[in-house]
Design an enzyme around this catalytic site. Structure first.
Site, PDB file in Angstrom:
ATOM      1  N   ASP A 113      -1.919   2.661  10.844  1.00 12.51           N
ATOM      2  CA  ASP A 113      -3.091   3.275  11.482  1.00 12.51           C
ATOM      3  C   ASP A 113      -4.132   3.628  10.411  1.00 12.51           C
ATOM      4  O   ASP A 113      -5.229   4.089  10.724  1.00 12.51           O
ATOM      5  CB  ASP A 113      -2.717   4.471  12.368  1.00 12.51           C
ATOM      6  CG  ASP A 113      -2.052   5.599  11.614  1.00 12.51           C
ATOM      7  OD1 ASP A 113      -1.754   5.434  10.420  1.00 12.51           O
ATOM      8  OD2 ASP A 113      -1.824   6.667  12.225  1.00 12.51           O
ATOM      9  N   SER A 114      -3.798   3.341   9.151  1.00  8.83           N
ATOM     10  CA  SER A 114      -4.795   3.403   8.070  1.00  8.83           C
ATOM     11  C   SER A 114      -5.940   2.431   8.364  1.00  8.83           C
ATOM     12  O   SER A 114      -6.991   2.496   7.723  1.00  8.83           O
ATOM     13  CB  SER A 114      -4.155   3.064   6.714  1.00  8.83           C
ATOM     14  OG  SER A 114      -3.396   1.870   6.801  1.00  8.83           O
ATOM     15  N   ASP A 172       2.229   0.796  13.503  1.00  9.15           N
ATOM     16  CA  ASP A 172       2.125   2.253  13.577  1.00  9.15           C
ATOM     17  C   ASP A 172       1.801   2.707  14.986  1.00  9.15           C
ATOM     18  O   ASP A 172       0.951   2.108  15.664  1.00  9.15           O
ATOM     19  CB  ASP A 172       0.980   2.724  12.664  1.00  9.15           C
ATOM     20  CG  ASP A 172       1.477   3.429  11.429  1.00  9.15           C
ATOM     21  OD1 ASP A 172       2.657   3.841  11.393  1.00  9.15           O
ATOM     22  OD2 ASP A 172       0.677   3.559  10.485  1.00  9.15           O
ATOM     23  N   LYS A 210       6.434   2.415  13.820  1.00  8.04           N
ATOM     24  CA  LYS A 210       6.575   3.545  12.888  1.00  8.04           C
ATOM     25  C   LYS A 210       5.886   4.750  13.507  1.00  8.04           C
ATOM     26  O   LYS A 210       4.817   4.621  14.108  1.00  8.04           O
ATOM     27  CB  LYS A 210       5.952   3.202  11.532  1.00  8.04           C
ATOM     28  CG  LYS A 210       5.972   4.387  10.553  1.00  8.04           C
ATOM     29  CD  LYS A 210       5.630   3.984   9.147  1.00  8.04           C
ATOM     30  CE  LYS A 210       4.149   3.892   8.837  1.00  8.04           C
ATOM     31  NZ  LYS A 210       3.394   5.132   9.079  1.00  8.04           N
ATOM     32  N   GLU A 218       5.201   9.207  12.777  1.00  7.98           N
ATOM     33  CA  GLU A 218       5.232  10.281  11.786  1.00  7.98           C
ATOM     34  C   GLU A 218       5.985  11.495  12.320  1.00  7.98           C
ATOM     35  O   GLU A 218       5.820  11.855  13.488  1.00  7.98           O
ATOM     36  CB  GLU A 218       3.790  10.679  11.412  1.00  7.98           C
ATOM     37  CG  GLU A 218       3.023   9.530  10.780  1.00  7.98           C
ATOM     38  CD  GLU A 218       1.596   9.921  10.380  1.00  7.98           C
ATOM     39  OE1 GLU A 218       1.228  11.118  10.470  1.00  7.98           O
ATOM     40  OE2 GLU A 218       0.852   9.008   9.980  1.00  7.98           O
ATOM     41  N   GLU A 262       6.128   9.702   1.940  1.00 10.08           N
ATOM     42  CA  GLU A 262       4.765   9.643   1.379  1.00 10.08           C
ATOM     43  C   GLU A 262       4.439  10.907   0.584  1.00 10.08           C
ATOM     44  O   GLU A 262       4.602  12.040   1.079  1.00 10.08           O
ATOM     45  CB  GLU A 262       3.730   9.454   2.508  1.00 10.08           C
ATOM     46  CG  GLU A 262       2.298   9.411   1.967  1.00 10.08           C
ATOM     47  CD  GLU A 262       1.272   8.827   2.917  1.00 10.08           C
ATOM     48  OE1 GLU A 262       1.654   8.301   3.986  1.00 10.08           O
ATOM     49  OE2 GLU A 262       0.078   8.890   2.561  1.00 10.08           O
TER      50      GLU A 262
HETATM   51  O1  KIV Z   1      -1.053   3.792   8.004  1.00  8.82           O
HETATM   52  C1  KIV Z   1      -0.538   3.385   6.942  1.00  8.82           C
HETATM   53  O2  KIV Z   1      -1.058   2.474   6.282  1.00  8.82           O
HETATM   54  C2  KIV Z   1       0.684   4.029   6.491  1.00  8.82           C
HETATM   55  C3  KIV Z   1       1.159   3.716   5.107  1.00  8.82           C
HETATM   56  C4  KIV Z   1       0.225   4.200   4.104  1.00  8.82           C
HETATM   57  C5  KIV Z   1       2.547   4.181   4.878  1.00  8.82           C
HETATM   58  O3  KIV Z   1       1.261   4.788   7.214  1.00  8.82           O
END
Ligand code: KIV
Length: 268
Positions: free
Chosen positions: A47-48, A86, A116, A118, A185
């Site tokens: 989600d980056s 994510d 993924k 959090e 992280e």
């Molecule tokens: O969103 C992302 O890119 C991440 C990584 C930095 C682990 O969660």
């Protein structure tokens, strides 16, 4: 020799055999193709994307539809790497039914092989609910960017003994809930080493030192495409921004001067 598709079982094996796991983020087809061909083990549709592609200050505005769109593009470009998508903010925190539906979309519509999310102890029930319907889950503890407002900024987590204990408990909860791997992280390297030894699932570090079972970085960071801000844990492996700027400048110059298009770019 052609490599077979990486699965979550390969990640467990790699941890057991001490082979480091490589993870990079991608958000589109061309980047996914390039890194898949170079042999990266896992592609994370992070989600980056909100920060590095859409230009938001945080990852919070990213939506499920956006994640499905980017995941689909990455999945099309990836033949061998395991694709992990994510779950964006508020797609899994409200209730378990919504979490299942949204995780399912990333698998069914996006083509990811795992999702993924959090959180640690607080997300154990959610992780279990997804694993229970056969959706592999990668956990993410330590600095969790979706918690930016609670953390008061992007800060290293687990420096104090009490915080470190909490993170160790979170790691155990994520493993017990059935996660297949977890991202650590921005935590002290010594704590990441302790967590990695304490759990049987692979740990993937970002700003968490050398002793994690694998490493993940954001592709735009390692290629020097994010010029605004670069965290201490990023290593820049290429200066793509300079290359791109040069190409754009040359194009502008040639159009302005009349050097482009030449006869070889024109039809008779
Ligand atoms: O969103 C992302 O890119 C991440 C990584 C930095 C682990 O969660």
């Amino acid at each position: 020799m052609s490599r077979k598709q990486t699965t979550i079982l390969d990640l467990q094996r790699m941890k057991r055999e001490g082979e480091k796991i490589t993870v990079l983020t991608a958000y589109d087809y061309p980047f996914a193709r390039l890194m898949d061909a170079e042999g990266v083990d896992v592609i994370l549709v992070g989600d980056s994307v909100g920060s590095v592609v859409a230009g938001y200050d945080t990852t919070l505005p990213v939506t499920m539809d956006e994640m499905v769109y980017h995941t689909r593009a990455v999945a099309r470009g990836s033949e061998k790497a395991l694709v992990v998508a994510d779950m964006p903010f508020l797609s899994y925190q409200v209730d378990l039914a919504e979490a299942r539906r949204n995780a399912g979309r990333l698998i069914k519509e996006g083509g990811a092989q795992a999702v993924k999310l959090e959180g640690g102890t607080n997300m154990a029930e959610t992780i279990h609910a997804l694993v229970d319907i056969d959706i592999p889950v990668v956990g993410h503890i330590g600095l969790t960017p979706q918690s930016i407002h609670r953390m008061g900024g992007y800060r290293v987590q687990g420096k104090q003994a009490e915080q470190a204990e909490k993170l160790l408990a979170d790691a155990r909860a994520v493993e017990q809930a059935g996660a297949c791997a977890m991202v650590l992280e921005a935590i002290p390297a010594s704590l990441a080493k302790e967590i990695t030894a304490a759990v049987e699932i692979p740990t993937i570090g970002i700003g968490a030192g050398i002793d994690c079972d694998g490493q993940v970085l954001v592709i735009h960071d390692i290629l020097g495409l994010c010029e605004k801000y670069s965290p201490k844990f990023v290593k820049r492996y290429a200066d793509a921004a300079t290359l791109i700027r040069g190409g754009i400048r040359d194009y502008i110059d040639e159009v302005k001067s009349g050097a482009f298009p030449g006869p070889e770019h024109s039809f008779k």
